[in-house]
Design a protein around this motif. Structure first.
Motif, PDB file in Angstrom:
ATOM      1  N   ARG A   1       0.843  -1.204   0.000  1.00 29.29           N
ATOM      2  CA  ARG A   1       0.000   0.000   0.000  1.00 29.29           C
ATOM      3  C   ARG A   1       0.874   1.249   0.000  1.00 29.29           C
ATOM      4  O   ARG A   1       0.628   2.194  -0.745  1.00 29.29           O
ATOM      5  N   ALA A   2       1.881   1.257   0.847  1.00 30.34           N
ATOM      6  CA  ALA A   2       2.790   2.406   0.918  1.00 30.34           C
ATOM      7  C   ALA A   2       3.676   2.479  -0.323  1.00 30.34           C
ATOM      8  O   ALA A   2       3.854   3.555  -0.909  1.00 30.34           O
ATOM      9  N   LEU A   3       4.219   1.356  -0.749  1.00 29.42           N
ATOM     10  CA  LEU A   3       5.124   1.352  -1.903  1.00 29.42           C
ATOM     11  C   LEU A   3       4.427   1.829  -3.174  1.00 29.42           C
ATOM     12  O   LEU A   3       5.003   2.592  -3.957  1.00 29.42           O
ATOM     13  N   LEU A   4       3.200   1.376  -3.380  1.00 29.83           N
ATOM     14  CA  LEU A   4       2.511   1.702  -4.629  1.00 29.83           C
ATOM     15  C   LEU A   4       2.055   3.151  -4.710  1.00 29.83           C
ATOM     16  O   LEU A   4       1.621   3.601  -5.769  1.00 29.83           O
ATOM     17  N   ALA A   5       2.190   3.885  -3.636  1.00 28.85           N
ATOM     18  CA  ALA A   5       1.927   5.325  -3.682  1.00 28.85           C
ATOM     19  C   ALA A   5       3.106   6.073  -4.302  1.00 28.85           C
ATOM     20  O   ALA A   5       2.982   7.231  -4.686  1.00 28.85           O
ATOM     21  N   ASP A   6       4.251   5.411  -4.418  1.00 29.12           N
ATOM     22  CA  ASP A   6       5.467   5.985  -4.990  1.00 29.12           C
ATOM     23  C   ASP A   6       5.531   5.600  -6.471  1.00 29.12           C
ATOM     24  O   ASP A   6       5.521   4.412  -6.799  1.00 29.12           O
ATOM     25  N   PRO A   7       5.622   6.552  -7.395  1.00 31.44           N
ATOM     26  CA  PRO A   7       5.634   6.202  -8.824  1.00 31.44           C
ATOM     27  C   PRO A   7       6.870   5.405  -9.254  1.00 31.44           C
ATOM     28  O   PRO A   7       6.863   4.813 -10.329  1.00 31.44           O
ATOM     29  N   ASP A   8       7.896   5.362  -8.417  1.00 35.67           N
ATOM     30  CA  ASP A   8       9.089   4.587  -8.755  1.00 35.67           C
ATOM     31  C   ASP A   8       9.033   3.155  -8.235  1.00 35.67           C
ATOM     32  O   ASP A   8      10.010   2.408  -8.345  1.00 35.67           O
TER      33      ASP A   8
END
Length: 156
Positions: free
Chosen positions: A43-50
């Motif tokens: 959830r947190a990672l996929l908020a980052d476009p990279d």
């Protein structure tokens, strides 16, 4: 690969990504957090476009995924891409689903201007090494040399 599509995941897909990564680790007898813990991290990672997850779906059922990271590098104007994970359910392997995931991953990182993609593979995993080398042209030899590249890891 009839009916299977590949799409980029959103934070709403974190539960699916978490379950697939858990299943991957269980299959290969790797110590693993449970799917819910992975889902929270995704959830947190996929908020980052990279941080990118691609899902292979047969209808509304996820049958595989690829997890990619992109990071800055002084070697290229664009990012360096790392294929962190690529997994297809065992009962659906050899149907080109992995190829569809990796093809889309390469398209996506090329669109993002990546200069290179790295993939870590266990030396004993000859089928996976053959997949990356023969189908997609990856190498574990430094370009213009006969020197093998090695990947080191240390848990902290």
């Amino acid at each position: 690969m009839t009916g299977v599509t590949v799409r980029q995941a959103t934070p709403d897909d974190a539960d699916v990504a978490g379950r697939l990564l858990h299943d991957f680790n269980v299959e290969f007898e790797t110590p693993t957090p449970d799917p819910a813990e992975f889902a929270g991290r995704f959830r947190a990672l996929l908020a980052d476009p990279d941080q990118v997850v691609l899902l292979a779906e047969d209808g509304d059922v996820a049958v595989g995924f690829a997890y990619l990271t992109l990071r800055p590098t002084p070697y290229y104007d664009g990012p360096l891409a790392q294929l962190e994970e690529l997994y297809v359910r065992p009962d659906l392997r050899d149907q080109r689903i992995g190829s569809a995931l990796l093809t889309r991953a390469l398209e996506l990182v090329t669109e993002r201007g990546a200069g290179e993609m790295h993939i870590g593979v266990d030396e004993v995993d000859t089928d996976t090494r053959r997949f990356y080398e023969q189908r997609f042209g990856f190498t574990n030899v430094e370009p213009a040399t006969d020197s093998r590249m090695l990947y080191y890891i240390r848990e902290l």
